[in-house]
Design a protein around this motif. Structure first.
Motif, PDB file in Angstrom:
ATOM      1  N   ILE A 148       0.843  -1.205   0.000  1.00 31.56           N
ATOM      2  CA  ILE A 148       0.000   0.000   0.000  1.00 31.56           C
ATOM      3  C   ILE A 148       0.875   1.250   0.000  1.00 31.56           C
ATOM      4  O   ILE A 148       0.677   2.168  -0.803  1.00 31.56           O
ATOM      5  CB  ILE A 148      -0.975  -0.004   1.194  1.00 31.56           C
ATOM      6  CG1 ILE A 148      -2.040  -1.079   0.999  1.00 31.56           C
ATOM      7  CG2 ILE A 148      -1.613   1.366   1.384  1.00 31.56           C
ATOM      8  CD1 ILE A 148      -2.871  -1.366   2.235  1.00 31.56           C
ATOM      9  N   THR A 149       1.856   1.277   0.876  1.00 32.77           N
ATOM     10  CA  THR A 149       2.747   2.443   0.973  1.00 32.77           C
ATOM     11  C   THR A 149       3.482   2.663  -0.347  1.00 32.77           C
ATOM     12  O   THR A 149       3.508   3.785  -0.878  1.00 32.77           O
ATOM     13  CB  THR A 149       3.773   2.243   2.114  1.00 32.77           C
ATOM     14  OG1 THR A 149       3.055   2.045   3.329  1.00 32.77           O
ATOM     15  CG2 THR A 149       4.695   3.425   2.238  1.00 32.77           C
ATOM     16  N   THR A 150       4.055   1.608  -0.883  1.00 31.24           N
ATOM     17  CA  THR A 150       4.796   1.722  -2.142  1.00 31.24           C
ATOM     18  C   THR A 150       3.862   2.113  -3.284  1.00 31.24           C
ATOM     19  O   THR A 150       4.227   2.924  -4.140  1.00 31.24           O
ATOM     20  CB  THR A 150       5.518   0.401  -2.460  1.00 31.24           C
ATOM     21  OG1 THR A 150       6.311   0.037  -1.332  1.00 31.24           O
ATOM     22  CG2 THR A 150       6.410   0.532  -3.675  1.00 31.24           C
ATOM     23  N   SER A 151       2.664   1.564  -3.307  1.00 26.51           N
ATOM     24  CA  SER A 151       1.701   1.880  -4.373  1.00 26.51           C
ATOM     25  C   SER A 151       1.307   3.353  -4.361  1.00 26.51           C
ATOM     26  O   SER A 151       1.179   3.974  -5.420  1.00 26.51           O
ATOM     27  CB  SER A 151       0.445   1.020  -4.233  1.00 26.51           C
ATOM     28  OG  SER A 151       0.739  -0.330  -4.453  1.00 26.51           O
ATOM     29  N   VAL A 152       1.107   3.902  -3.181  1.00 24.51           N
ATOM     30  CA  VAL A 152       0.733   5.320  -3.090  1.00 24.51           C
ATOM     31  C   VAL A 152       1.879   6.199  -3.587  1.00 24.51           C
ATOM     32  O   VAL A 152       1.656   7.140  -4.363  1.00 24.51           O
ATOM     33  CB  VAL A 152       0.319   5.693  -1.650  1.00 24.51           C
ATOM     34  CG1 VAL A 152       0.172   7.200  -1.495  1.00 24.51           C
ATOM     35  CG2 VAL A 152      -0.983   4.994  -1.278  1.00 24.51           C
ATOM     36  N   ILE A 153       3.104   5.885  -3.180  1.00 23.06           N
ATOM     37  CA  ILE A 153       4.265   6.657  -3.653  1.00 23.06           C
ATOM     38  C   ILE A 153       4.386   6.555  -5.163  1.00 23.06           C
ATOM     39  O   ILE A 153       4.586   7.555  -5.857  1.00 23.06           O
ATOM     40  CB  ILE A 153       5.555   6.187  -2.949  1.00 23.06           C
ATOM     41  CG1 ILE A 153       5.497   6.555  -1.461  1.00 23.06           C
ATOM     42  CG2 ILE A 153       6.790   6.786  -3.610  1.00 23.06           C
ATOM     43  CD1 ILE A 153       6.558   5.889  -0.613  1.00 23.06           C
ATOM     44  N   LYS A 154       4.234   5.343  -5.706  1.00 20.02           N
ATOM     45  CA  LYS A 154       4.321   5.157  -7.153  1.00 20.02           C
ATOM     46  C   LYS A 154       3.206   5.913  -7.874  1.00 20.02           C
ATOM     47  O   LYS A 154       3.423   6.510  -8.926  1.00 20.02           O
ATOM     48  CB  LYS A 154       4.279   3.684  -7.529  1.00 20.02           C
ATOM     49  CG  LYS A 154       4.455   3.498  -9.035  1.00 20.02           C
ATOM     50  CD  LYS A 154       4.394   2.065  -9.440  1.00 20.02           C
ATOM     51  CE  LYS A 154       4.585   1.914 -10.941  1.00 20.02           C
ATOM     52  NZ  LYS A 154       3.649   2.671 -11.759  1.00 20.02           N
ATOM     53  N   ALA A 155       2.010   5.922  -7.301  1.00 20.02           N
ATOM     54  CA  ALA A 155       0.891   6.638  -7.921  1.00 20.02           C
ATOM     55  C   ALA A 155       1.175   8.131  -8.016  1.00 20.02           C
ATOM     56  O   ALA A 155       0.886   8.764  -9.040  1.00 20.02           O
ATOM     57  CB  ALA A 155      -0.394   6.384  -7.139  1.00 20.02           C
ATOM     58  N   VAL A 156       1.748   8.699  -6.964  1.00 22.35           N
ATOM     59  CA  VAL A 156       2.105  10.127  -6.986  1.00 22.35           C
ATOM     60  C   VAL A 156       3.140  10.378  -8.082  1.00 22.35           C
ATOM     61  O   VAL A 156       3.044  11.362  -8.836  1.00 22.35           O
ATOM     62  CB  VAL A 156       2.626  10.585  -5.598  1.00 22.35           C
ATOM     63  CG1 VAL A 156       3.228  11.974  -5.661  1.00 22.35           C
ATOM     64  CG2 VAL A 156       1.497  10.528  -4.576  1.00 22.35           C
ATOM     65  N   MET A 157       4.125   9.490  -8.197  1.00 22.69           N
ATOM     66  CA  MET A 157       5.145   9.640  -9.248  1.00 22.69           C
ATOM     67  C   MET A 157       4.533   9.480 -10.633  1.00 22.69           C
ATOM     68  O   MET A 157       4.885  10.212 -11.555  1.00 22.69           O
ATOM     69  CB  MET A 157       6.271   8.623  -9.026  1.00 22.69           C
ATOM     70  CG  MET A 157       7.091   8.914  -7.787  1.00 22.69           C
ATOM     71  SD  MET A 157       8.278   7.625  -7.345  1.00 22.69           S
ATOM     72  CE  MET A 157       9.177   7.388  -8.850  1.00 22.69           C
TER      73      MET A 157
END
Length: 182
Positions: A73-82
């Motif tokens: 979840i944490t990694t997905s949110v960061i990737k989504a912002v990028m």
């Protein structure tokens, strides 16, 4: 900024957060299988509406969620912002090029998972044109069939990597390529 622009500029982040909340809600209500299918359903809708497909990283993060949901979840949110940032930059790059070619310009991050400049070199080696725009996004261009284009001359660039004319095979099996700077 109006609501439509805000939603468009943050689409990936909104989808990731809302999908995560929906998945958690379904899992908490005893519908674990339905919760795990939210992300693939979102991918299917995006493909139907825009023709976009998930990348290897997206699929990997979804699979990782089965092992460690908090990390995924944490990694997905960061990737989504990028991803949202990349999409905004890509829209800017496309706006600087002729409209008939704009939709065929893609971020180098779609082509490979190495550093963007390394991917650009790989694209040139395989016969395509890649460049870094004035806003710092590495991109490449394809034709309507998805084939790399060797001889495109971008209007807005800092550096271009493309096959050198006359086209000749290099020692590594790819094309000899050149670097063009402004």
């Amino acid at each position: 900024m109006d609501t439509v622009s805000a939603a468009r500029n943050h689409k990936n982040t909104i989808q990731t957060l809302s999908g995560t909340i929906a998945s958690i809600g379904l899992e908490q209500s005893g519908k674990k299988v339905a919760g795990s299918l939210i992300t693939p359903a979102t991918w299917a809708l995006n493909y139907a509406a825009e023709g976009s497909k998930p990348g290897a990283v997206d699929i990997g993060l979804w699979a990782t969620g089965f092992v460690s949901a908090p990390a995924a979840i944490t990694t997905s949110v960061i990737k989504a912002v990028m991803d949202d940032d990349t999409q905004r930059k890509l829209s800017h790059v496309r706006s600087k090029e002729p409209a008939k070619y704009a939709k065929f310009i893609h971020p180098c991050s779609n082509y490979g998972s190495s550093a963007p400049e390394i991917v650009a070199m790989s694209i040139a080696n395989k016969g395509g044109t890649a460049w870094i725009s004035n806003i710092g996004l590495w991109v490449y261009i394809t034709d309507a069939r998805g084939n790399l284009v060797a001889d495109y001359q971008p209007l807005d660039f800092l550096k271009i990597y493309r096959p050198k004319k006359p086209y000749q095979a290099g020692l590594s099996g790819g094309f000899n390529w050149e670097v063009i700077t402004k």
